[in-house]
Design a protein around this motif. Structure first.
Motif, PDB file in Angstrom:
ATOM      1  N   PRO A   7     -32.700 -39.768  10.506  1.00  0.00           N
ATOM      2  CA  PRO A   7     -34.055 -39.733  11.101  1.00  0.00           C
ATOM      3  C   PRO A   7     -34.963 -40.869  10.622  1.00  0.00           C
ATOM      4  N   THR A   8     -34.787 -41.297   9.370  1.00  0.00           N
ATOM      5  CA  THR A   8     -35.629 -42.397   8.872  1.00  0.00           C
ATOM      6  C   THR A   8     -35.266 -43.695   9.595  1.00  0.00           C
ATOM      7  N   MET A   9     -33.947 -43.893   9.757  1.00  0.00           N
ATOM      8  CA  MET A   9     -33.484 -45.096  10.477  1.00  0.00           C
ATOM      9  C   MET A   9     -34.015 -45.053  11.912  1.00  0.00           C
ATOM     10  N   ARG A  10     -33.974 -43.856  12.520  1.00  0.00           N
ATOM     11  CA  ARG A  10     -34.418 -43.726  13.914  1.00  0.00           C
ATOM     12  C   ARG A  10     -35.896 -44.087  14.051  1.00  0.00           C
ATOM     13  N   SER A  11     -36.696 -43.558  13.149  1.00  0.00           N
ATOM     14  CA  SER A  11     -38.148 -43.779  13.342  1.00  0.00           C
ATOM     15  C   SER A  11     -38.571 -45.148  12.828  1.00  0.00           C
TER      16      SER A  11
ATOM     17  N   LYS B 182     -37.569 -47.338  15.955  1.00  0.00           N
ATOM     18  CA  LYS B 182     -38.801 -46.902  16.648  1.00  0.00           C
ATOM     19  C   LYS B 182     -38.495 -45.861  17.718  1.00  0.00           C
ATOM     20  N   ARG B 183     -37.621 -44.955  17.363  1.00  0.00           N
ATOM     21  CA  ARG B 183     -37.344 -43.775  18.204  1.00  0.00           C
ATOM     22  C   ARG B 183     -37.844 -42.589  17.398  1.00  0.00           C
ATOM     23  N   TYR B 184     -39.054 -42.188  17.715  1.00  0.00           N
ATOM     24  CA  TYR B 184     -39.733 -41.163  16.894  1.00  0.00           C
ATOM     25  C   TYR B 184     -39.322 -39.770  17.377  1.00  0.00           C
ATOM     26  N   ILE B 185     -38.061 -39.462  17.151  1.00  0.00           N
ATOM     27  CA  ILE B 185     -37.523 -38.168  17.602  1.00  0.00           C
ATOM     28  C   ILE B 185     -36.883 -37.453  16.401  1.00  0.00           C
ATOM     29  N   PRO B 186     -37.516 -36.377  15.908  1.00  0.00           N
ATOM     30  CA  PRO B 186     -36.978 -35.675  14.720  1.00  0.00           C
ATOM     31  C   PRO B 186     -35.625 -35.006  15.016  1.00  0.00           C
ATOM     32  N   ASP B 187     -34.850 -34.726  13.975  1.00  0.00           N
ATOM     33  CA  ASP B 187     -33.555 -34.046  14.142  1.00  0.00           C
ATOM     34  C   ASP B 187     -33.731 -32.773  14.966  1.00  0.00           C
ATOM     35  N   LYS B 188     -34.805 -32.023  14.661  1.00  0.00           N
ATOM     36  CA  LYS B 188     -35.027 -30.711  15.309  1.00  0.00           C
ATOM     37  C   LYS B 188     -35.140 -30.887  16.832  1.00  0.00           C
TER      38      LYS B 188
END
Ligand code: B12
Length: 507
Positions: free
Chosen positions: A296-300, A304-310
């Motif tokens: 999730p840290t890499m994603r956000s 810049k994909r601000y999508i949480p695991d949940k």
């Protein structure tokens, strides 16, 4: 005038840019024809057709093949009884304007060419200079005037005949693609959309939609003209963002007047229960909804994909709830990442129970924010070779050669093991250490054809066995072309979009 459009290859996914431009040219009374580089017949087609215009539609990954082909064309132009204009459009000249001088072209198109192409043809016909034409740079125009075509309903429907005149057996494919919108509102760092949105900032809405009626009427016309149509693919980068009037109107009309199964591209943070319910009632059977990283840290922070695991987990549960199959790409070998990250991403996709998982090795292209991040942080040297594709081993220096080889093997075997029970994963961890890349590539390629044609793009293959094998052969040929050092993958064949993530692709 006769316009020869040039694409790198024909695969299951139609080259929508060329189909749109060909329709626009034919509407103005011009004649068009298609040729692809992969069939090595551009000289013969050029001499037979004697075009007035050679119109290249190029992605950066294919630029070297276009350069080679253009040299052949230059050799033949002197044999033509008339002047020949050489123009290039598509993603490559849009993000690499220097190609105008590099190839000594007459002109390039930066961005969408729907309005520009007719102005270019008129000027050329009247022997006028190619100046003051929005989105066109030429020998006489070095300052770019920009425009974002917005009245999409005024454009003629895509010309599919140009494709089927060139590869007649493809009309027996059950798939037909439609663009309902241009542009994407998201700015993932590994995709050129952020550069596009920046380039055309202030020139109108980023995302421009056609009216529901315009799309529905086109689909009706296509079904009538091509009765083989069995699956619709919406080629928009992100099909639906929210429940709004456009979506509700389109959903009702599609259900009442079309009702064919369809595939579209979504993102986990737009794939809500409410939207999924409407999509499934419309006939949606599969969505491309990429993960891109299990971290999730890499994603956000990095993508810049601000999508949480949940949110991701819920979106895949929602898809299962409505019987919509999922097609999801995960990128490996991200700058600043680790092999442990990549194996975690594998486990993340496995536990999401993705129906058609794919993995791709991040390809740094100049001008991407993620590439700049890699350069700024020393993971990449200036002047790196960017002519890479999905299958190429990472060129980043934050991975050892051993790790790069393992990542390529994980890319090939990952899809299979993502769909196998959890207790078999240790076998994957063992196999990817063995130097059997070419074998894994073959297994991976065949498995991906299998899952994409059975889980995502169902029932698109022609019933006629001869036509079936002709197209299957094309697909395999394309898979192997995907990367010369034979650790390519098959995904692009059926990846009828830029495919999730598009692919470097798209949510
Ligand atoms: C569908 C798609 C694919 C399909 C290919 C479909 C096909 N047959 O062409 C598949 C899945 C195979 C694919 C694969 C890849 N793709 Co892809 N793909 C797309 C996607 C999502 C949609 C393209 C599309 O249909 N657009 C809609 C049509 C209407 O627009 P268009 O094609 O851009 O055409 C317009 C203009 O470009 C211009 N134009 C185009 N051609 C010409 C020619 C002339 C003469 C003129 C005047 C104008 C002109 O006018 C057209 C009408 O306005 C785009 C993202 C996007 N939104 O564009 C990414 C995109 C094109 N893909 C991209 C990439 C990187 C890839 C890969 C290389 C990924 C990888 N790492 O391997 C692979 C491999 C490609 C290969 N050649 O092997 C990048 C290209 C970036 C670049 N600099 O080249 C894009 C832009 C995604 C991104 N945002 O970064 N892809």
């Amino acid at each position: 005038m006769r316009i020869l459009f040039v694409a790198s290859e024909v695969i299951a996914s139609e080259p929508m840019g060329i189909l749109q431009l060909s329709a626009i040219c034919k509407k103005e009374g011009h004649d068009t024809q298609l040729v692809t580089l992969d069939r090595n017949e551009i000289e013969k087609v050029f001499l037979d057709y004697k075009p007035h215009v050679v119109a290249y539609s190029c992605m950066t990954a294919d630029i070297s093949s276009f350069k080679k082909a253009d040299l052949k064309i230059l050799n033949l132009i002197s044999q033509m009884p008339h002047n020949v204009l050489r123009i290039m459009g598509g993603p490559h000249p849009t993000y690499f304007k220097e190609v105008l001088e590099e190839m000594d072209l007459d002109a390039i198109c930066v961005g969408e060419g729907d309005y520009a192409i007719i102005k270019v043809l008129d000027a050329f016909k009247n022997s006028e200079k190619l100046i003051n034409i929005p989105n066109i740079l030429s020998r006489d125009q070095s300052e770019l005037i920009k425009e974002l075509p917005s009245k999409l309903d005024e454009l003629p429907y895509s010309d599919r005949d140009i494709l089927y005149d060139y590869v007649p057996h493809y009309q027996y494919m059950g798939l037909r693609s439609f663009v309902t919108a241009r542009g994407c509102a998201f700015n993932c760092t590994y995709c050129y959309v952020h550069a596009y949105n920046e380039m055309f900032k202030g020139y109108g809405d980023v995302v421009r939609r056609r009216s529901p009626d315009d799309v529905i009427n086109e689909i009706k016309e296509v079904i009538q003209k091509y009765p083989e149509t069995r699956l619709v693919r919406f080629a928009d980068d992100t099909f639906i963002y929210q429940v709004n009037d456009w979506f509700l109107e389109f959903a009702q009309k599609y259900k009442d007047e079309i009702g064919l199964p369809f595939y579209c591209l979504m993102r986990s943070n737009t794939f809500t229960d409410e939207i999924a319910k409407i999509l499934s009632e419309m006939g949606c059977i599969s969505v491309g909804m990429s993960i891109e990283s299990g971290n999730p840290t890499m994603r956000s922070r990095i993508l810049k994909r601000y999508i949480p695991d949940k949110t991701i987990t819920e979106s895949f549960e929602i898809a299962r709830k409505y019987g919509i199959n999922t097609y999801a790409n995960t990128m490996l070998a991200l700058p600043g990442g680790s092999l442990a990250d990549d194996l975690h991403s594998f486990r993340f996709a496995r536990d999401l129970k993705v129906d058609a998982p794919t993995y791709s090795i991040f390809c740094p292209y100049p001008g991407l924010q993620l590439t700049n991040y890699a350069l700024e942080n020393g993971y990449l040297e200036e002047g790196f070779n960017y002519e890479n594709k999905y299958g190429s081993p990472s060129i980043l220096n934050c991975y050892s050669d051993k790790e790069k080889a393992i990542q390529v093997r994980l890319q090939h075997l990952g899809p299979l093991f993502t769909t196998l029970p959890k207790w078999l994963s240790p076998l994957l961890y063992f196999l990817i250490k063995l130097p059997l890349t070419a074998l894994y590539h073959k297994i991976g390629a065949l498995f991906e054809v299998y899952i994409l044609s059975t889980k995502v793009f169902k029932n698109i293959y022609p019933k006629n066995p001869i036509v079936f094998f002709k197209i299957a052969f094309d697909s395999i040929k394309y898979a192997h072309k995907a990367n010369d050092d034979s650790n390519s993958r098959v995904a692009p064949i059926l990846n009828l979009e830029g495919g999730p993530s598009r692919d470097i692709k798209k949510g």
